[in-house]
Design a protein around this motif. Sequence first.
Motif, short mmCIF file in Angstrom:
data_model
loop_
_atom_site.label_atom_id
_atom_site.label_comp_id
_atom_site.label_asym_id
_atom_site.label_seq_id
_atom_site.Cartn_x
_atom_site.Cartn_y
_atom_site.Cartn_z
N ALA A 1 39.00 31.79 35.57
CA ALA A 1 39.00 32.53 36.86
C ALA A 1 39.21 34.11 36.50
O ALA A 1 38.84 35.01 36.99
CB ALA A 1 40.25 32.34 37.55
N ALA A 2 40.20 34.44 35.39
CA ALA A 2 40.48 35.76 35.17
C ALA A 2 39.56 36.28 34.14
O ALA A 2 39.03 37.38 34.23
CB ALA A 2 41.81 35.88 34.18
N PHE A 3 38.74 35.39 33.30
CA PHE A 3 37.67 35.80 32.65
C PHE A 3 36.45 36.23 33.56
O PHE A 3 35.73 37.33 32.94
CB PHE A 3 37.16 34.54 31.64
CG PHE A 3 35.88 34.94 30.64
CD1 PHE A 3 36.19 35.92 29.62
CD2 PHE A 3 34.69 34.62 31.12
CE1 PHE A 3 34.92 35.94 29.06
CE2 PHE A 3 33.69 34.65 30.30
CZ PHE A 3 33.82 35.37 29.26
N TYR A 4 36.25 35.50 34.34
CA TYR A 4 34.95 35.86 35.30
C TYR A 4 35.56 37.05 36.60
O TYR A 4 34.65 37.17 37.43
CB TYR A 4 34.60 34.38 36.11
CG TYR A 4 33.70 34.05 35.01
CD1 TYR A 4 32.47 34.51 34.75
CD2 TYR A 4 34.11 32.93 34.64
CE1 TYR A 4 31.62 33.93 33.86
CE2 TYR A 4 33.45 32.16 33.57
CZ TYR A 4 32.06 32.53 33.29
OH TYR A 4 31.43 31.87 32.30
N GLY A 5 36.54 37.89 36.35
CA GLY A 5 37.07 38.59 37.00
C GLY A 5 37.84 38.60 38.35
O GLY A 5 38.05 39.33 39.13
N ALA A 6 38.42 37.19 38.78
CA ALA A 6 39.15 37.11 39.65
C ALA A 6 40.69 37.74 39.57
O ALA A 6 40.97 37.68 38.47
CB ALA A 6 39.24 35.55 40.27
N GLU A 7 40.98 38.02 40.68
CA GLU A 7 42.69 38.16 40.71
C GLU A 7 43.37 36.82 40.66
O GLU A 7 43.18 36.28 41.89
CB GLU A 7 43.10 39.06 41.62
CG GLU A 7 44.45 39.43 41.76
CD GLU A 7 45.00 40.28 43.02
OE1 GLU A 7 46.27 40.52 43.38
OE2 GLU A 7 44.19 40.94 43.85
N VAL A 8 44.18 36.60 39.75
CA VAL A 8 44.67 35.04 39.86
C VAL A 8 46.37 35.11 39.98
O VAL A 8 46.98 35.83 39.67
CB VAL A 8 44.43 34.39 38.48
CG1 VAL A 8 44.98 32.82 38.31
CG2 VAL A 8 42.86 34.48 38.03
N ILE A 9 46.50 34.41 40.99
CA ILE A 9 47.95 34.02 41.37
C ILE A 9 48.18 32.55 41.05
O ILE A 9 47.21 31.66 41.44
CB ILE A 9 48.14 34.18 42.86
CG1 ILE A 9 47.85 35.77 43.37
CG2 ILE A 9 49.86 33.82 43.16
CD1 ILE A 9 47.80 35.79 44.83
N THR A 10 49.29 32.15 40.45
CA THR A 10 49.44 30.70 40.24
C THR A 10 50.88 30.30 40.32
O THR A 10 51.88 31.37 40.42
CB THR A 10 49.12 30.42 38.76
OG1 THR A 10 48.92 29.04 38.37
CG2 THR A 10 49.97 31.11 37.65
#
Length: 325
Positions: A170-179
């Motif tokens: 997700a981060a690689f493809y540009g999303a802002e990731v919450i986990t």
Amino acid sequence: MTDLMRAVVVNEFGGPEVLEVGEVPMPKALNSDTLVRVHAAGLNPIDAKTRSGKGMAGAIDRMPWVPGGEFAGVVERASYELAPFQPGDEVYGMLLTPRYQGAHGDYVSVPFMSLAHKPKSLTMLEAGGVPLASLTAWAAVVEAARVHTGQRMLVHGGAGGVGHFAVQLAAFYGAEVITTGSARNHEWLTDLGATQVIDYTTERFEDSIEEPVDVVIDLIGNVHDNTGTRSLKVLRDGGTIINVPTGSWPTMHDEVAAEGRDLTASTLKLSPEGRILATIAQLFDQGDLQTHLDATYPLAEAQAAHRKLEEGHTRGKIVFDLTAE
């Protein structure tokens, strides 16, 4: 080669104590199948669920059953002379079990379209824990969620086998990731690309997320603290929730419909596609993906490996080392 090989076998459903190491017939390589000598094989929650009588247990029509859906090894016999994978090639891949005999044994027979060359940057042990987990993450993040720059995505269970790949993709493809994850994994998950890590042991994620998210990758379901149901509170109108673990939230579609907010809900089934594994291998070799081995076990310690998995605190992957005694 003899007609028999060593493998972890399940003769009846139950707890880890039903696992034995015995001899089973060598798998037959038919049609487009490639015979691979397994060096390492990952252990995944679906293996434990099926062993217990859930998961894919209903599809098992005879015992003993050999678990294991992912592996890394060396090609022993190609399906034909000019096949893409030839004897001596280092490969990794995924098996559809129980349609195929599982990977927790010395050999597997697998269609060559479910194989890819092993990432050069990974050891056999590291690569053995990648295929099923990374393909699951890819199917959820890239294909179902259609990840893109600027998307806000919540990944539950980011430190697990599928989760740590989902966060990175997700981060690689540009999303802002919450986990979500425990405090001990906070720094690691941030290094993997998460912009916010919520400690599920001390915080309610729905109270900690300030703005609605576009997508929830639900790797927990309602088996723990109604995580799936609570996730609907943080989804924007028109958002998407993808529930991954089989049978973990059977009322999902009814609950989503009751929201009346034009939400999209989907379960997930994946296909063992070698072409995607080839792309994933490239991401590893470029340094854009990493994996983490929580523990490795010889086949003889299969019961201990399953017990550790079922404790529920695995960081990354648990892998069997089939070269160890």
